[in-house]
Design an enzyme around this catalytic site. Sequence first.
Site, PDB file in Angstrom:
ATOM      1  N   ARG A 103       0.863  -1.187   0.000  1.00 19.09           N
ATOM      2  CA  ARG A 103       0.000   0.000   0.000  1.00 19.09           C
ATOM      3  C   ARG A 103       0.893   1.228   0.000  1.00 19.09           C
ATOM      4  O   ARG A 103       1.780   1.352   0.844  1.00 19.09           O
ATOM      5  CB  ARG A 103      -0.856  -0.068   1.267  1.00 19.09           C
ATOM      6  CG  ARG A 103      -1.754   1.107   1.487  1.00 19.09           C
ATOM      7  CD  ARG A 103      -2.676   0.841   2.654  1.00 19.09           C
ATOM      8  NE  ARG A 103      -2.102   1.214   3.928  1.00 19.09           N
ATOM      9  CZ  ARG A 103      -2.788   1.727   4.940  1.00 19.09           C
ATOM     10  NH1 ARG A 103      -4.081   1.916   4.823  1.00 19.09           N
ATOM     11  NH2 ARG A 103      -2.215   2.027   6.075  1.00 19.09           N
ATOM     12  N   THR A 107      -0.801   7.693  -1.172  1.00 18.19           N
ATOM     13  CA  THR A 107      -2.063   7.616  -1.912  1.00 18.19           C
ATOM     14  C   THR A 107      -2.996   6.539  -1.332  1.00 18.19           C
ATOM     15  O   THR A 107      -4.186   6.518  -1.645  1.00 18.19           O
ATOM     16  CB  THR A 107      -1.806   7.256  -3.391  1.00 18.19           C
ATOM     17  OG1 THR A 107      -1.223   5.933  -3.419  1.00 18.19           O
ATOM     18  CG2 THR A 107      -0.855   8.238  -4.048  1.00 18.19           C
ATOM     19  N   ASP A 201       0.762  -1.041  12.997  1.00 15.33           N
ATOM     20  CA  ASP A 201       1.106  -1.704  11.740  1.00 15.33           C
ATOM     21  C   ASP A 201       1.317  -3.192  12.007  1.00 15.33           C
ATOM     22  O   ASP A 201       2.271  -3.593  12.690  1.00 15.33           O
ATOM     23  CB  ASP A 201       2.387  -1.083  11.163  1.00 15.33           C
ATOM     24  CG  ASP A 201       2.668  -1.600   9.767  1.00 15.33           C
ATOM     25  OD1 ASP A 201       2.702  -0.802   8.834  1.00 15.33           O
ATOM     26  OD2 ASP A 201       2.848  -2.843   9.614  1.00 15.33           O
ATOM     27  N   ASP A 204       4.726  -4.682  10.907  1.00 12.34           N
ATOM     28  CA  ASP A 204       5.829  -4.281  11.796  1.00 12.34           C
ATOM     29  C   ASP A 204       5.754  -5.015  13.120  1.00 12.34           C
ATOM     30  O   ASP A 204       6.770  -5.429  13.681  1.00 12.34           O
ATOM     31  CB  ASP A 204       5.790  -2.773  12.062  1.00 12.34           C
ATOM     32  CG  ASP A 204       6.178  -1.960  10.837  1.00 12.34           C
ATOM     33  OD1 ASP A 204       6.595  -2.560   9.828  1.00 12.34           O
ATOM     34  OD2 ASP A 204       6.051  -0.721  10.893  1.00 12.34           O
TER      35      ASP A 204
HETATM   36  N1  URA Z   1      -2.463  -1.807   8.022  1.00 12.88           N
HETATM   37  C1  URA Z   1      -2.051  -2.056   9.304  1.00 12.88           C
HETATM   38  O1  URA Z   1      -1.150  -2.844   9.547  1.00 12.88           O
HETATM   39  N2  URA Z   1      -2.677  -1.384  10.305  1.00 12.88           N
HETATM   40  C2  URA Z   1      -3.669  -0.503  10.097  1.00 12.88           C
HETATM   41  O2  URA Z   1      -4.201   0.058  11.063  1.00 12.88           O
HETATM   42  C3  URA Z   1      -4.070  -0.267   8.765  1.00 12.88           C
HETATM   43  C4  URA Z   1      -3.461  -0.933   7.745  1.00 12.88           C
END
Ligand code: URA
Length: 210
Positions: A103, A107, A201, A204
Amino acid sequence: MKVHVADHPLIAHKLTVLRDEKTDSPTFRHLVEELVTLLSYEATREVKVEPKQIKTPVSPMTGVAMSKPTPVVVPILRAGLGMLEGMVKLMPNSEIGFLGMVRDEVTLQASTYANRLPKDLKGRQCFILDPMLATGGTLIAAIQYLLDLGATDIIAICIISSPEGIKAVGDAFPNTNVHLVTGAVDEKLNEHGYIVPGLGDAGDRLYGVV
Ligand code: URA
């Protein structure tokens, strides 16, 4: 799109530990695996089976066996990989395909950087694994990818979803057999496309920042 939100105290408990910023990566990975196994139980409720004759030590009987071709499980790299083990534990004879999607953080558009999937998905039940349904962009692109390969029966398993993401995916595929099984629907997305309260995330937290 049919949406199933798992309503179970054990799932809610594990999700709370998962969300906690103090939870370390090994614990996070372990919890993701457990949560996916619990969500998979719901997601596989309509998995195709056929009658099978067996003999118990006491008598013959007709049981069931999973139909062929077996389902295809598609984790979306990178974070979906953390969900794979929890799913195949429940369905060890499924086939596994891979979709690498990223992603753009500005954008929020999703693009595909890798794929390894059967060429023809006609008649195969497909399970997409992606922990966070945020804007819906990645999941929409992944679903479209599988539809283009002939899939007609797609179930997405997401640990946490946003209302915006659910609406976007539902609007994108109004007349297709696409279902979502999720552990929670959170409050909203923030201006960076993160789910609030979410868990940060997922990639992560599973694998560290690279
Ligand atoms: N991707 C993620 O890892 N966490 C989010 O909150 C949104 C997209």
